[in-house]
Design a protein around this motif. Structure first.
Motif, PDB file in Angstrom:
ATOM      1  N   THR A  29       0.833  -1.202   0.000  1.00  0.00           N
ATOM      2  CA  THR A  29       0.000   0.000   0.000  1.00  0.00           C
ATOM      3  C   THR A  29       0.869   1.254   0.000  1.00  0.00           C
ATOM      4  OG1 THR A  29      -1.723  -1.169   1.231  1.00  0.00           O
ATOM      5  CG2 THR A  29      -1.848   1.222   1.203  1.00  0.00           C
ATOM      6  N   ALA A  30       1.936   1.249   0.805  1.00  0.00           N
ATOM      7  CA  ALA A  30       2.854   2.382   0.833  1.00  0.00           C
ATOM      8  C   ALA A  30       3.557   2.561  -0.512  1.00  0.00           C
ATOM      9  CB  ALA A  30       3.881   2.188   1.945  1.00  0.00           C
ATOM     10  N   PRO A 113       9.851   8.769   1.560  1.00  0.00           N
ATOM     11  CA  PRO A 113       8.874   9.058   0.491  1.00  0.00           C
ATOM     12  C   PRO A 113       7.484   9.407   1.026  1.00  0.00           C
ATOM     13  CG  PRO A 113       9.443   6.719   0.536  1.00  0.00           C
ATOM     14  CD  PRO A 113      10.412   7.416   1.422  1.00  0.00           C
ATOM     15  N   LEU A 114       7.100   8.862   2.164  1.00  0.00           N
ATOM     16  CA  LEU A 114       5.807   9.215   2.747  1.00  0.00           C
ATOM     17  C   LEU A 114       5.822  10.662   3.231  1.00  0.00           C
ATOM     18  CD1 LEU A 114       4.928   5.983   4.777  1.00  0.00           C
ATOM     19  CD2 LEU A 114       3.773   6.824   2.719  1.00  0.00           C
ATOM     20  N   ALA A 115       6.935  11.081   3.830  1.00  0.00           N
ATOM     21  CA  ALA A 115       7.051  12.458   4.312  1.00  0.00           C
ATOM     22  C   ALA A 115       7.057  13.448   3.152  1.00  0.00           C
ATOM     23  CB  ALA A 115       8.314  12.616   5.148  1.00  0.00           C
ATOM     24  N   ALA A 116       7.486  13.002   1.969  1.00  0.00           N
ATOM     25  CA  ALA A 116       7.558  13.888   0.809  1.00  0.00           C
ATOM     26  C   ALA A 116       6.204  14.142   0.160  1.00  0.00           C
ATOM     27  CB  ALA A 116       8.527  13.306  -0.213  1.00  0.00           C
ATOM     28  N   LEU A 117       5.184  13.365   0.544  1.00  0.00           N
ATOM     29  CA  LEU A 117       3.857  13.580  -0.033  1.00  0.00           C
ATOM     30  C   LEU A 117       3.323  14.941   0.390  1.00  0.00           C
ATOM     31  CD1 LEU A 117       2.270  10.053   0.641  1.00  0.00           C
ATOM     32  CD2 LEU A 117       3.079  10.950  -1.554  1.00  0.00           C
ATOM     33  N   LYS A 118       2.693  15.651  -0.555  1.00  0.00           N
ATOM     34  CA  LYS A 118       2.202  16.995  -0.280  1.00  0.00           C
ATOM     35  C   LYS A 118       1.043  16.950   0.712  1.00  0.00           C
ATOM     36  CE  LYS A 118       3.616  18.924  -4.747  1.00  0.00           C
ATOM     37  NZ  LYS A 118       3.167  19.586  -5.999  1.00  0.00           N
ATOM     38  N   HIS A 119       1.128  17.787   1.710  1.00  0.00           N
ATOM     39  CA  HIS A 119       0.120  17.831   2.772  1.00  0.00           C
ATOM     40  C   HIS A 119      -0.507  19.213   2.830  1.00  0.00           C
ATOM     41  CE1 HIS A 119      -0.869  17.918   7.333  1.00  0.00           C
ATOM     42  NE2 HIS A 119      -1.919  17.565   6.618  1.00  0.00           N
ATOM     43  N   LEU A 124      -6.158  15.673   6.470  1.00  0.00           N
ATOM     44  CA  LEU A 124      -5.439  14.474   6.891  1.00  0.00           C
ATOM     45  C   LEU A 124      -4.165  14.330   6.074  1.00  0.00           C
ATOM     46  CD1 LEU A 124      -5.606  11.816   8.608  1.00  0.00           C
ATOM     47  CD2 LEU A 124      -6.674  10.767   6.608  1.00  0.00           C
ATOM     48  N   HIS A 125      -3.072  14.032   6.744  1.00  0.00           N
ATOM     49  CA  HIS A 125      -1.812  13.840   6.035  1.00  0.00           C
ATOM     50  C   HIS A 125      -1.960  12.653   5.079  1.00  0.00           C
ATOM     51  CE1 HIS A 125       2.386  13.376   5.076  1.00  0.00           C
ATOM     52  NE2 HIS A 125       2.719  14.402   5.860  1.00  0.00           N
ATOM     53  N   PRO A 126      -1.631  12.834   3.786  1.00  0.00           N
ATOM     54  CA  PRO A 126      -1.826  11.732   2.824  1.00  0.00           C
ATOM     55  C   PRO A 126      -1.036  10.480   3.159  1.00  0.00           C
ATOM     56  CG  PRO A 126      -0.501  13.516   1.881  1.00  0.00           C
ATOM     57  CD  PRO A 126      -1.067  14.034   3.155  1.00  0.00           C
ATOM     58  N   ALA A 127       0.077  10.629   3.878  1.00  0.00           N
ATOM     59  CA  ALA A 127       0.872   9.458   4.253  1.00  0.00           C
ATOM     60  C   ALA A 127       0.103   8.533   5.185  1.00  0.00           C
ATOM     61  CB  ALA A 127       2.177   9.900   4.917  1.00  0.00           C
ATOM     62  N   ALA A 128      -0.860   9.071   5.920  1.00  0.00           N
ATOM     63  CA  ALA A 128      -1.647   8.244   6.844  1.00  0.00           C
ATOM     64  C   ALA A 128      -2.437   7.180   6.090  1.00  0.00           C
ATOM     65  CB  ALA A 128      -2.592   9.114   7.663  1.00  0.00           C
ATOM     66  N   LEU A 129      -2.734   7.444   4.804  1.00  0.00           N
ATOM     67  CA  LEU A 129      -3.508   6.481   4.010  1.00  0.00           C
ATOM     68  C   LEU A 129      -2.705   5.220   3.683  1.00  0.00           C
ATOM     69  CD1 LEU A 129      -5.404   8.892   1.599  1.00  0.00           C
ATOM     70  CD2 LEU A 129      -6.279   7.730   3.636  1.00  0.00           C
TER      71      LEU A 129
END
Length: 256
Positions: A29-30, A113-119, A124-129
């Motif tokens: 998923t990540a 890469p999760l931290a680099a997702l635009k928020h 909700l932070h997109p990395a949480a998905l």
């Protein structure tokens, strides 16, 4: 007299089995979330990954604990198979902690890469998905109940003593999860397993903020309740309709 290690073995098995399940499943998923090249195959790859994850998790734990790795399965067995309530509580705790630890391992591998997702601020932070399921409440509940009904009914059929698939139960159960996921859900919309969502959701709350619990009108309760309801229905249909009818037919064939 059994040692503490002997007593704790089934709970460690559920912990490890669920850890493997979530590390593999959340890992794909990540990957899908952070790599634009995988978006076209996201539904297929995610469903296959979760099915393989279930197979590996069950293979790792079934000979020690029965390989539940899912509170919906554990609770249905408590009701329909007479498993002890205390063991069910310990299993569910182990499964949830295993899922939380699996989420941590995925975060270690994909933190950058999760931290680099635009928020966007205030959302909700997109990395949480990468860790939680998210959907419209009504459709999500229907998805969870339906997929869990299919999955748990399949688990009971596959693990029945008279089943031809029993020798390959982990693989068959993994395929059942893949089929249920492909049939009624998108990759981020179904859990079929309360521990798979709640453990990683707690981890995501610690890393990305506690709004993961308030997201989508407090959607977090849906993957907790839906799989249990669907699992109970699936167990009931197999134990009280399919299995009883099969036993009657076998008795007729044997001339009883």
């Amino acid at each position: 007299m059994p040692s503490l290690r002997n007593v704790a073995a089934p709970y460690w098995a559920e912990f490890i089995g669920t850890l493997l399940l979530t590390t593999i499943g959340l890992g794909i998923t990540a990957q899908n979330l952070t790599s634009p090249t995988t978006r076209r195959t996201e539904a297929l790859s995610s469903s296959l990954a979760w099915g393989l994850a279930a197979t590996i998790g069950i293979w790792a734990s079934s000979h020690v604990s029965g390989g539940h790795i899912n509170p919906a399965v554990t609770l249905s067995r408590t009701l329909f198979k007479g498993d002890p309530c205390r063991r069910a509580l310990c299993y569910i705790s182990s499964q949830t902690l295993g899922a939380l630890t699996g989420a941590f391992l995925v975060w270690l591998n994909f933190a950058a890469p999760l931290a680099a997702l635009k928020h966007k601020e205030g959302s909700l932070h997109p990395a949480a998905l990468a860790f939680v399921t998210s959907n419209d409440t009504w459709y999500g509940l229907v998805n969870e109940v339906t997929a869990s009904f299919i999955f748990v009914l399949s688990v009971y059929a596959i693990t029945d003593n008279s089943s031809e698939a029993k020798g390959l139960a982990p693989l068959a159960i993994g395929l059942a999860l893949t089929a249920a996921s492909l049939a009624v859900s998108s990759p981020l919309a179904v859990a079929v397993n309360p521990a798979r969502d709640f453990g990683p959701r707690v981890f995501a709350a610690l890393v990305y903020g506690f709004d993961v619990f308030a997201d989508r009108s407090f959607y977090f309760w849906v993957p907790l309740v839906g799989p249990v309801v669907g699992g109970m229905l699936g167990a009931f249909v197999y134990e009280w309709l399919v299995k009883r009818d099969a036993e009657y037919q076998h008795a007729l064939e044997e001339g009883a």
